[in-house]
Write a protein that holds these residues in place. Structure first.
Motif, mmCIF file in Angstrom:
data_model
loop_
_atom_site.group_PDB
_atom_site.id
_atom_site.type_symbol
_atom_site.label_atom_id
_atom_site.label_comp_id
_atom_site.label_asym_id
_atom_site.label_seq_id
_atom_site.Cartn_x
_atom_site.Cartn_y
_atom_site.Cartn_z
ATOM 1 N N SER A 30 0.829 -1.196 0.000
ATOM 2 C CA SER A 30 0.000 0.000 0.000
ATOM 3 C C SER A 30 0.870 1.255 0.000
ATOM 4 N N ILE A 31 0.297 2.324 -0.542
ATOM 5 C CA ILE A 31 0.979 3.615 -0.466
ATOM 6 C C ILE A 31 0.347 4.422 0.660
ATOM 7 N N PRO A 32 1.028 5.443 1.185
ATOM 8 C CA PRO A 32 0.446 6.265 2.239
ATOM 9 C C PRO A 32 -0.851 6.890 1.751
ATOM 10 N N TYR A 33 -1.846 6.853 2.604
ATOM 11 C CA TYR A 33 -3.192 7.368 2.333
ATOM 12 C C TYR A 33 -3.960 6.501 1.343
ATOM 13 N N GLY A 34 -3.367 5.410 0.927
ATOM 14 C CA GLY A 34 -4.063 4.468 0.045
ATOM 15 C C GLY A 34 -4.539 3.234 0.784
ATOM 16 N N GLY A 35 -4.536 3.294 2.108
ATOM 17 C CA GLY A 35 -4.898 2.132 2.913
ATOM 18 C C GLY A 35 -6.282 1.573 2.647
ATOM 19 N N ALA B 56 4.912 -2.446 -13.334
ATOM 20 C CA ALA B 56 4.515 -3.687 -12.679
ATOM 21 C C ALA B 56 5.730 -4.526 -12.266
ATOM 22 N N GLY B 57 6.675 -4.682 -13.176
ATOM 23 C CA GLY B 57 7.860 -5.469 -12.856
ATOM 24 C C GLY B 57 8.687 -4.858 -11.747
ATOM 25 N N ARG B 58 8.865 -3.534 -11.812
ATOM 26 C CA ARG B 58 9.656 -2.837 -10.800
ATOM 27 C C ARG B 58 9.011 -2.944 -9.421
ATOM 28 N N LEU B 59 7.709 -2.739 -9.356
ATOM 29 C CA LEU B 59 7.019 -2.800 -8.070
ATOM 30 C C LEU B 59 7.028 -4.224 -7.518
ATOM 31 N N SER B 60 6.865 -5.204 -8.385
ATOM 32 C CA SER B 60 6.915 -6.598 -7.924
ATOM 33 C C SER B 60 8.277 -6.928 -7.338
ATOM 34 N N PHE B 61 9.332 -6.412 -7.969
ATOM 35 C CA PHE B 61 10.690 -6.633 -7.456
ATOM 36 C C PHE B 61 10.857 -6.008 -6.072
ATOM 37 N N VAL B 62 10.366 -4.773 -5.921
ATOM 38 C CA VAL B 62 10.480 -4.077 -4.637
ATOM 39 C C VAL B 62 9.769 -4.857 -3.541
ATOM 40 N N VAL B 63 8.552 -5.301 -3.820
ATOM 41 C CA VAL B 63 7.773 -6.031 -2.818
ATOM 42 C C VAL B 63 8.469 -7.327 -2.419
ATOM 43 N N ARG B 64 9.047 -7.990 -3.400
ATOM 44 C CA ARG B 64 9.621 -9.315 -3.132
ATOM 45 C C ARG B 64 10.972 -9.250 -2.440
ATOM 46 N N TRP B 65 11.790 -8.261 -2.784
ATOM 47 C CA TRP B 65 13.179 -8.314 -2.349
ATOM 48 C C TRP B 65 13.596 -7.205 -1.385
ATOM 49 N N LEU B 66 12.896 -6.101 -1.348
ATOM 50 C CA LEU B 66 13.325 -4.992 -0.503
ATOM 51 C C LEU B 66 12.752 -5.153 0.903
ATOM 52 N N PRO B 67 13.580 -5.032 1.938
ATOM 53 C CA PRO B 67 13.058 -5.130 3.312
ATOM 54 C C PRO B 67 11.980 -4.081 3.575
ATOM 55 N N ILE B 68 11.089 -4.398 4.490
ATOM 56 C CA ILE B 68 9.935 -3.531 4.759
ATOM 57 C C ILE B 68 10.377 -2.114 5.127
ATOM 58 N N ARG B 69 11.375 -1.975 5.982
ATOM 59 C CA ARG B 69 11.813 -0.634 6.382
ATOM 60 C C ARG B 69 12.341 0.148 5.180
ATOM 61 N N ALA B 70 13.030 -0.544 4.316
ATOM 62 C CA ALA B 70 13.541 0.122 3.117
ATOM 63 C C ALA B 70 12.388 0.514 2.193
ATOM 64 N N GLN B 71 11.370 -0.343 2.107
ATOM 65 C CA GLN B 71 10.188 0.002 1.322
ATOM 66 C C GLN B 71 9.510 1.257 1.881
ATOM 67 N N ASP B 72 9.372 1.309 3.213
ATOM 68 C CA ASP B 72 8.745 2.475 3.842
ATOM 69 C C ASP B 72 9.526 3.749 3.525
ATOM 70 N N ALA B 73 10.838 3.669 3.656
ATOM 71 C CA ALA B 73 11.675 4.846 3.390
ATOM 72 C C ALA B 73 11.551 5.282 1.936
ATOM 73 N N LEU B 74 11.505 4.315 1.033
ATOM 74 C CA LEU B 74 11.377 4.629 -0.386
ATOM 75 C C LEU B 74 10.046 5.312 -0.674
ATOM 76 N N ARG B 75 8.975 4.797 -0.100
ATOM 77 C CA ARG B 75 7.659 5.386 -0.347
ATOM 78 C C ARG B 75 7.546 6.781 0.262
ATOM 79 N N ARG B 76 8.120 6.964 1.435
ATOM 80 C CA ARG B 76 8.086 8.298 2.042
ATOM 81 C C ARG B 76 8.844 9.299 1.178
ATOM 82 N N ARG B 77 9.941 8.851 0.569
ATOM 83 C CA ARG B 77 10.714 9.742 -0.300
ATOM 84 C C ARG B 77 9.939 10.035 -1.593
ATOM 85 N N ILE B 78 9.353 9.021 -2.187
ATOM 86 C CA ILE B 78 8.618 9.207 -3.442
ATOM 87 C C ILE B 78 7.451 10.169 -3.250
ATOM 88 N N PHE B 79 6.776 10.034 -2.108
ATOM 89 C CA PHE B 79 5.573 10.842 -1.889
ATOM 90 C C PHE B 79 5.840 12.070 -1.017
#
Length: 284
Positions: free
Chosen positions: A138-143, A252-275
């Motif tokens: 999920s993205i922030p505010y997309g819960g 789709a491919g990029r997001l699937s890779f992120v979900v599968r291989w990037l640790p949750i904390r790193a995913q959170d940091a990435l999403r906070r930076r993107i948004f």
């Protein structure tokens, strides 16, 4: 004269992915029942089917109408596409609004599936469910939207196992960035949402929320056309052994890779930076 074409029902067929799917399947010589709220919304070449997935009487009437047409041949395909988008902070989302998105995106899909399963069983047909890449990230505010898609994905996974013994295959499509009319609806909904934020919390949420919507909708507008999803729907309906899940669309491919291989904390940091979400705690 008896119709010899394979028959498929597509819900949410008036716009976007649903409309593109109806048009693509009709070109491939399917007899397509287009689930719409008004007959005039049905794409050319399809049979209109008045179908609001939150209204039991319409669902039952639609199933009867299809049964009367297909007869003992049954229904070869059901494409569960109807859905609505929603962005809200979890702290602020009105509970009736949350119930509505779950009613449409989850309960409505189950209700339609239940109504058409007897006809699908007759034909050993296919069920294709249009979910979202956001069912796993999920993205922030997309819960609220992400929660509905995650629930739909889990129900689809259970259904796939439960009906396999009947010869029915169930496929989940997870679109990523797709440019449809829904982008404008989400933006309009976000503008209304900010007005409804409680005054005492508006300063905390309004700007980061607006920033998320701008960023997310810009990505959607730069996304793939809905026809790319329609192509995969047709593939899922026609292949002898379709995959249980397809990801489709730009990123789709990029997001699937992120979900599968990037640790949750790193995913959170990435999403906070993107948004562009900043630390709002201030000094203690």
């Amino acid at each position: 004269m008896e119709c010899t074409k394979p028959h498929v029902v597509v819900t949410g067929a008036s716009t976007g992915i649903g409309r593109a799917t109806v048009q693509d399947l009709a070109r491939q010589d399917w007899h397509v029942f287009a689930g719409v709220r008004r007959e005039t919304d049905a794409p050319a070449g399809s049979t209109p089917l008045i179908l609001d997935v939150t209204k039991d009487d319409q669902i039952k009437a639609a199933a009867v109408a299809v049964e009367q047409h297909v007869g003992p041949a049954g229904l070869a395909g059901l494409v569960n596409n109807a859905g609505i988008g929603l962005t809200w902070p979890v702290e602020l989302v009105p509970l009736d609004t949350l119930r509505q998105v779950l009613e449409v995106n989850v309960v409505g899909q189950v209700a339609v599936t239940q109504a058409f399963l007897p006809l699908l069983r007759q034909a050993r047909g296919r069920i294709v469910v249009i979910g979202s890449i956001g069912d796993r990230m999920s993205i922030p505010y997309g819960g609220p939207l992400g929660a509905s898609k995650a629930a739909l994905a889990m129900l689809t996974e259970a259904l796939r196992q439960e009906v396999a013994g009947f010869g029915i295959r169930v496929v989940l499509l997870a679109p990523a960035s797709i440019h449809t009319e829904a982008v404008d609806k989400v933006e309009q909904g976000a503008q209304r949402a900010v007005v409804e934020f409680p005054p005492e919390l508006r300063d905390l949420y309004a700007e980061p929320y607006r920033g998320m919507v701008r960023t997310a909708m810009a990505r959607e507008r730069a996304g793939s056309p809905p026809s790319v999803v329609a192509t995969v729907v047709a593939k899922a309906l026609a292949e002898r052994r379709p995959r249980p899940r397809y990801v489709v669309g730009k990123d789709a491919g990029r997001l699937s890779f992120v979900v599968r291989w990037l640790p949750i904390r790193a995913q959170d940091a990435l999403r906070r930076r993107i948004f562009h979400l900043t630390d709002q705690r201030g000094p203690v």
